[in-house]
Design a protein around this motif. Structure first.
Motif, short mmCIF file in Angstrom:
data_model
loop_
_atom_site.label_atom_id
_atom_site.label_comp_id
_atom_site.label_asym_id
_atom_site.label_seq_id
_atom_site.Cartn_x
_atom_site.Cartn_y
_atom_site.Cartn_z
N ALA D 27 0.83 -1.20 0.00
CA ALA D 27 0.00 0.00 0.00
C ALA D 27 0.87 1.26 0.00
O ALA D 27 0.56 2.25 -0.68
CB ALA D 27 -0.92 -0.01 1.22
N ALA D 28 1.97 1.20 0.71
CA ALA D 28 2.86 2.37 0.75
C ALA D 28 3.46 2.65 -0.63
O ALA D 28 3.55 3.81 -1.06
CB ALA D 28 3.96 2.15 1.78
N ARG D 31 0.74 4.17 -2.79
CA ARG D 31 0.49 5.56 -2.40
C ARG D 31 1.57 6.49 -2.96
O ARG D 31 1.28 7.59 -3.44
CB ARG D 31 0.39 5.69 -0.88
CG ARG D 31 0.05 7.09 -0.38
CD ARG D 31 -0.18 7.15 1.12
NE ARG D 31 -1.38 6.46 1.55
CZ ARG D 31 -2.61 6.95 1.46
NH1 ARG D 31 -2.81 8.18 0.95
NH2 ARG D 31 -3.64 6.26 1.86
N GLY D 32 2.79 6.02 -2.92
CA GLY D 32 3.88 6.84 -3.46
C GLY D 32 3.72 7.10 -4.95
O GLY D 32 3.82 8.25 -5.42
N ALA D 34 0.95 6.83 -6.72
CA ALA D 34 -0.26 7.62 -6.93
C ALA D 34 0.01 9.09 -6.67
O ALA D 34 -0.50 9.98 -7.39
CB ALA D 34 -1.38 7.11 -6.01
N GLY D 35 0.82 9.36 -5.64
CA GLY D 35 1.13 10.75 -5.33
C GLY D 35 1.80 11.45 -6.50
O GLY D 35 1.47 12.61 -6.82
N LYS D 53 -5.63 -3.75 0.94
CA LYS D 53 -4.87 -2.57 0.55
C LYS D 53 -5.81 -1.43 0.14
O LYS D 53 -5.54 -0.26 0.43
CB LYS D 53 -3.90 -2.92 -0.60
CG LYS D 53 -2.70 -3.72 -0.10
CD LYS D 53 -1.64 -3.90 -1.16
CE LYS D 53 -1.98 -5.08 -2.06
NZ LYS D 53 -0.88 -5.47 -2.96
N GLN D 56 -6.75 0.79 2.94
CA GLN D 56 -5.71 1.74 3.36
C GLN D 56 -5.57 2.92 2.39
O GLN D 56 -4.91 3.89 2.69
CB GLN D 56 -4.35 1.03 3.45
CG GLN D 56 -4.33 -0.13 4.44
CD GLN D 56 -3.02 -0.89 4.37
OE1 GLN D 56 -1.96 -0.31 4.52
NE2 GLN D 56 -3.11 -2.20 4.14
N LEU D 57 -6.16 2.76 1.20
CA LEU D 57 -5.99 3.78 0.16
C LEU D 57 -7.31 4.43 -0.21
O LEU D 57 -7.45 5.03 -1.29
CB LEU D 57 -5.35 3.14 -1.08
CG LEU D 57 -3.99 2.47 -0.87
CD1 LEU D 57 -3.59 1.66 -2.10
CD2 LEU D 57 -2.91 3.52 -0.57
N ASP D 59 -8.85 7.00 0.47
CA ASP D 59 -8.91 8.44 0.20
C ASP D 59 -8.48 8.80 -1.23
O ASP D 59 -8.67 9.93 -1.67
CB ASP D 59 -8.00 9.18 1.18
CG ASP D 59 -6.57 8.66 1.13
OD1 ASP D 59 -6.38 7.44 1.35
OD2 ASP D 59 -5.66 9.45 0.85
N LEU D 60 -7.88 7.83 -1.91
CA LEU D 60 -7.28 8.17 -3.21
C LEU D 60 -8.29 8.19 -4.35
O LEU D 60 -8.05 8.81 -5.38
CB LEU D 60 -6.17 7.16 -3.55
CG LEU D 60 -4.90 7.25 -2.73
CD1 LEU D 60 -3.89 6.21 -3.19
CD2 LEU D 60 -4.28 8.65 -2.83
#
Lengths: 211, 211, 211, 211, 211, 211, 211, 211
Positions: D27-28, D31-32, D34-35, D53, D56-57, D59-60
Motif C-alpha cells: 500500500a505504501a 500511495r507513493g 499515486a502521489g 490494501k 488503506q488507500l 482516500d485516493l
C-alpha cells in the motif's frame, strides 16, 4: 460439394467473404469451395496453401509462395480509414509478416512495412517512430522471446496486434515463448493472435481500420 | 547433526562457504548447520528464510525481510574488480532484486541498483546507459514477459545474467513466460538462472567479478 | 536488402558485430546480410547454417559442418584474459560443444576442450580438476539429465555456463529435462542458456573473458 | 520513491497515464506512485488491488471491490467514437467483465453490458444481435471452453477482443482451455488478451474506439 | 464399511497386507479399514496421514510425524537378505527419506541411512562407497535437479531406486525437474517412482530384498 | 579417439562394461568406442542403433533390427538367480519388449516372454499367473494408458519394472500418458524407467537378478 | 502367431470382435491376427492402416483410404435402435468423421452425416435441428477450438460424443485446444474421446445405440 | 437479476432444466437464479456448492455435503430404461462418485453403487460382473493412473463413461494422469468427462438411459 457447406451469407453478415483455410483440404475440395464463392461474385482468399496444391489451382488467382496465400480480388477498393503497419522483428519472421500484409491488402487496406527491427538494436525501431504514430493499427510480428510488441506499445497510442511466430528453437517451443511473452506483455494496448497467424492479425486489423 | 553433512571444505574448493537454503528446513536444523559454519570461522548466508523462522534465529545475523535473507559476515572485504548492477523491471520484482543485491554484497561485491525501468517506457532505461557500460556484470530482474534483458544486452558489452520472476498472472504461469523469454532472448550475452533466483544470479555474478 | 536492417552499429555498442542466425533465412538473404557486414570491414559469423545453404555460400568463409557454423575472421586476435573450457558430457553432445568452441574462438578466445566426462564415470572428470580451476570460464554441455554442471560447479570457483542439449529420448523431451535440471542445479555459480545454444554460451563466456 | 520510476511522460506518448498494477506492491508503494501521478494532474487507475490494501488507500479514489479496481478521474470526458460492448458468458465471469467495463469507462468510453449469454443457450445471445452490430468494439469474456468469441465473431463485422477467464476446474487448468480455444478460434477478427485480463481488453478496445 | 472393500487376500497374493493411503480419507474411514485389517491379524501401515487425523487414530499404532506414517507391526521379523540403503541428497528431503526408511523397516528390512550427500560436494558421497557396494538395494532421494542417482549408479553394481522430491522452487515445478532428470539418467540400473513417493521406493526395495 | 573417453573401469566398478548409446553418434565414433572395449576383452552392447549404421558395423557383432541392438558377447554365462519375465501389453509394443529381452539375455539372464496380454482381455494375462509368481523380476511393457503394471503388481510378490512405450496417438503424447499412469500406479512394488527404455528396464532387472 | 494373443472371446464378452489397431504393426502381423479372427468366423475391422500396408492386405476386405480403415463384414445387420449422427465442423476434419461413420456402420448402425457446420456460421447448423433431435446419438467432430459440441448439446436431449481433431496449428497443439475445450464444455451431456479417435466415438455410440 | 440470464427454455429444448454451477457465484446470485427456476416450476440442481454457501441456502432444497450438491426435486419420477452403475476405484474417490450418483438420481434414474474395486485387487471387481452386464450405463470413477475403465470396458457390452479424479499426488498432476489414461484407454466403448466431473458423467448417462 458434399464435403463443404459454403457460408455465402458471411459477406453480408460480417463484411468479408468466407476465407478458405487450405491446410488439410485437397486441391479438389478447395476448387469446389472456390467455385461456389467465385460463382456468387465474391472474392477468394486461400491461406496456408502449399506450393504443390497452389500449382494445381494456378488458374484461380495470384499465389504468393512465401506467404502461402492465394488471392483473387475482383476489384481492389480502399476500404480503410488509414494505413496498417506490419512490423517484423527479424528476417526469419518474414513469411508470417507477408501473410499479414497480403491479407490486409486483399481486404482493402493500405499497408506500411517495417522489417528487421528487433529489440537487440533499438535504434532501428526508433527510426520509425513517425510511422508508429501515424498508422491506424500496428501488427507486430516476432518470434523467439517476442519482446517487440511491448516496446512498440510504449511508443504509440494506436492498437497493437501481436503475432508470435514459431521462429526459434529449444525453449521457444515452436512459438510458445513468444506467445506467452506477448500475452503477458507489460505494454498496454496489445492483443494477440495465434502463433504464425498473420491472417488473423490482418483480419482483426482490417475490422478496426474499417470502423 | 544427523540431519546434515556440512561441507566445510567448500570455502577452500570454491572460494565461498556453503550457503544454506532455508526452505524446507526447520529452525533447529538451520541453527545446527549455522553452528558448524560459524564454529569453523566461516561466514553465514541463509536464503529463503521466512519471517517466523528468522525470528527464532535473530541472534545469528542480520535478517532482510523483503529479501528473506539472513547474513553474518565476519568482516566485509571488497573482493571484486568492479561493480555489479542489479536492474529491476518493476516495483513488484523488488524482493528478488533485493535478494540478488544483498547476496552480491555479502559475497564481497559493490552493487549498483537501478529500479523500475521496464521496456514499456524505454527512456527510463536509456537514462542509465553509462552504468550499463561501466558495471562489470549486469543482473537483470524481470517478470511478466521478461523482455528487459534482451534490450539491456543490446546496449552494453558486459555479461548479462537474467532472473525471471514469478510476478504476473494467467499466462505468466508463475514465471514460465519470463523464463522462456529470457532463454530465447534475441540479445546476445544473456544467461539465465531459475525463476526468482536472485541468489543464483548474485553468486554467478560474484564469481565473474572476482576473476 | 528490403528483407533485413543490418545493425552495423552493434560492433561499436557491444564489442561484437551482429551474428547471423541462419535458420529460416534463405541463402540469398544471408548473402545479402553478409555483404553489408563484410563491406563494412566487420567479421562474419553465421550459426545454424545447414549444409545445403553452406554449399551455396562457400566463398564467404570457412564452414564447420558438425557445428553448422560459418566463420570469416579478418584477423584473429586473442582478446581474452584466460582460457574458456568447453566441457562435454557425452560424444552425442559434440555438435553443440563444437558450436560453442568455434564461436568462442572466433570471438577471440583461447579454448580448452574436455570431452565425454559424464557423471556416470566420475573419475573421467576428476582427472581434469586442474583445468577446472585454471580456465577463466567453464562452458558445460550435457543432455539427458544434465547433471554435469552441478558436479563441475562444486569443484571450482569459476563461473559455469550450462548448455542443455536435446540429446536423449522419451522424458528428455528434446532437452527439457536437461534444461530444468540445470536451472534447478544445487551447484552454485551456474547460469544457463537455451537448449542446444552453444553459440549463446560462447558469447556470454567471451564477454566474461574479455572483461 | 526509490522503489519506482514513475513514467509521467506516458500520457504524452500514448494518450493514457501509467496504470498501476496493484499485485505485489505494498500500500505504501502504491500511495507513493499515486502521489506522483496525481501531483502531475494525471488520472489514477489501480488494478488488481485487494480489499485490504484498498481500505488503506480509500482516500485516493473510488474502489470497485468485485473488479478490484481503484479509479480517480479528474473529469470524465467521452473520448470514443462509439460504444464498447462487454459481453460475458456466465455469471461466474462477472469479476473480469466488471474490470473490463470499469476500466473502459475510466478511459473515456461508453460501455454496453450483456451478461450470461453462454453458447449452451444460443437464443440468449441472438436476442442481442443489434448491439453486436452497433457497438464499435466487442469485448467477450468467457471461461471453461471459451467458445463465445467464435460465435460472436460470426455475427458481426466489428473487432472482437476475447478475454479468457480462470473460471472452470479440472481440464480448464486455470483458464488455459479458454485461452487456447480463443487463440485457435475459427471465427475471424478475434484477438486475445491474457487470462482474466479485463484491463488489457478494455485498454485495447479504448485505443480502437479513440482512433 | 460401505466406503471400502478391504483386500484381505492381498497378504496371501503379494506377501504384504493392503497399505492404507491416508490422503483423501476421513479418520473414520481409516479406522474402519484398520479395524478389518487388524481384526484379520494383519499388520497396519497408513501413509500420507496428517497430524490432525493421526491424533484421532493414536490408539491404532505408532505415528511418525515427519514421515506422516502410522505403523502397527505385530512382531518385527527380518525378512530381507541384506540391508536397504536410504540415501538423501539434502536436509530438506528428509521427510521423504524418512517415509522410505520407516516403511522399509516396517516391511521387515534392515535400513542403512546416509544423509545430505548432494553432488555439489562429492567427497561427502565418496566417503560412503563401502556402503554403496554392501547394501542390497539403494534408495536415492533427491529434489532440485535430482542428479544424485546418476552418480550413485556409477559407483555400485546394486539396483538403484530413485525418488524425486518436490523440494525446490521455480523450474523445479514441484518435483518435475528431478523426476525427468531421474528418468533420463545416464546412469544405468536406475528405476524411478513417483514424486515424494518414499513409500513406493521402500515397497519395491523390499520386494527385491526379499527375493 | 578424441570424441570419447571410454570408461573401461566401469566393468570393475559396476559389474557390466560401458554400454554404447547409438543415437547421435556416427558409425565411425561407435567403431572407435567398440574398438577400445573389445580390445580390452570386454563385451559390446550398442543400443538405439539404426539399420543404416548397423550395416556399416556388421562385423562387430550380431544386430537385432526390431530392437535396434547390436551385441557381441565373448561367452554367455548365466549370471542370474532366476528368470526375468518380459511381459508386453500389445503387439505394437514389441520393439521395446525385444530391446528389454535381448539386453537382459546379453547381460547373462534367462528370459521368459509373455506377449499381447493387455487389460482389455484379462483372461489372457490370468493364464500366465504361474509365471508371474515364478520369475524373479517382471518387466512390464505397455503403451496407451499403461495400465498393465498395476494389474500385474496385484498378482505377484515380485518386483515389477514398468516400461511405458510411445505407442498410441493424440493424448498419449508420445508415451506421457503411459509414463504418468505407471508413476501413479495404485499397484505397489512398481518402479518405472524412461519411455521406450527397454534397455534400462533390462539393466535394472539384471542387477536385481544377480544379487 | 508369437507376436499376438488374439482375444477371440471378446465377441462373446462385449458383443463385438477384437478390433485391430494398425499403427505400429507390420502387414504380416496384421495378416496373422486377421487370419485368426476370420478363421473363427468373426468380422474384421482394422483402423489406422496406412495406404502402403493396405495395399499388401487388399484381399482381406474393403479399404477406405481417407479414413484409413479396412472392413470385412460377413453380413451387415442393423443392430441399432436409431440413427447415429456424425457431425463435422469443417472440411479438414473429414478423415476423422469418415473413420467414425465407417466404423459405426460396420458395427451395425445406420449413420446420418452432417458436414462443415462450424460455429462461425451458425445458420448452417441450425438448418439441421430436426436431425439433432431425431438421431439417437450425436458424434460431433471438430478441430481448432472445438466449440461445436457445446452448441449442439444445447439444442438436443440426446447424448453427444465429442471428438477433438488435430486440425489447426500453433496454439491448437495437435488437438489439445479442442480436447480441453470439449472436456470443459459448458454444454451438458457431452463426453469426449481421444484426439482424432473417430473409431472410439463410433464404438461408444454403437454401444449406446444397441442398448 | 442483472447478473444472470436464466435459460428457462432449456427444459423444453434438452429435457432437463438449467443446472447451476455453484463455484464462483455468490449465495445471493444463486438464490436469484434458483428463484427464477423454482418460480417457473422447474427442479433445482446446484453443483460445486461449498458448505458455507449451502448454509445460507438451506431452505432451497436438500444439501449433500460430501458431493457438494443441492437438490430440489418437485416429484421424483423414474425416467430411465435401466439402472446406472456408479463404480468407484478407491475410497478417496467417493466425493466424485457421490456427485455422480446424486445427480443421476435427481435426473430420474435408478443408481447401483460399487465402491473400492481398484485394479490392484481384481477379484473385488470380478465379484460384480453380473452388475457390469445388467446396468444400462456404467460410470467409472478413478484417480491415480485411472486404469479401472479399461478393465471394466473389457468385461461388458455397455457404454462406459469414465471420470478421472484429482486424487493422487506428484505425477498425478491433479488428475491429468487419470485423464490421459482414460482418453488413451485400450478398452473400447469408453468416453471421458472432465476431471472430478461426476455431474457431467451423470448427465450424459441420464441422456443415454432415457433414450
Amino acid at each position: 460439394m458434399d464435403d463443404a457447406t459454403v457460408d455465402l451469407d458471411r459477406l453480408e453478415r460480417t463484411g468479408v467473404p468466407e476465407v478458405v483455410f487450405g491446410e488439410g483440404k485437397s486441391a479438389a475440395q478447395i476448387r469446389g469451395i472456390a467455385g461456389e464463392l467465385l460463382g456468387a461474385g465474391q472474392d477468394l482468399l486461400v491461406t496456408r496453401l502449399d506450393a504443390d496444391k497452389a500449382a494445381q489451382l494456378a488458374d484461380l488467382g495470384e499465389y504468393h509462395p512465401r506467404a502461402r496465400v492465394l488471392v483473387k480480388t475482383h476489384e481492389w477498393v480502399d476500404r480503410g480509414r488509414g494505413e496498417i503497419a506490419v512490423i517484423c522483428a527479424g528476417t526469419s519472421d518474414l513469411p508470417v509478416a507477408d501473410e499479414a500484409a497480403i491479407v490486409a491488402h486483399a481486404l482493402g487496406n493500405r499497408v506500411h512495412r517495417i522489417t528487421d527491427v528487433g529489440v537487440a538494436g533499438l535504434h532501428r525501431l526508433l527510426a520509425h517512430q513517425d510511422a508508429l504514430r501515424r498508422c491506424h493499427v500496428l501488427i507486430v510480428v516476432a518470434g523467439m522471446e517476442g519482446a517487440l510488441p511491448s516496446v512498440v506499445a510504449g511508443l504509440t497510442d494506436r492498437p497493437v496486434i501481436a503475432v508470435p511466430t514459431s521462429i526459434g528453437y529449444g525453449a521457444s517451443f515452436g512459438g510458445i515463448a513468444a506467445l506467452l511473452g506477448m500475452l503477458t506483455s507489460c505494454g498496454s494496448g496489445v492483443s494477440v493472435v495465434n502463433i504464425d497467424n498473420g491472417f488473423g492479425a490482418a483480419f482483426s486489423a482490417s475490422r478496426i481500420n474499417r470502423l
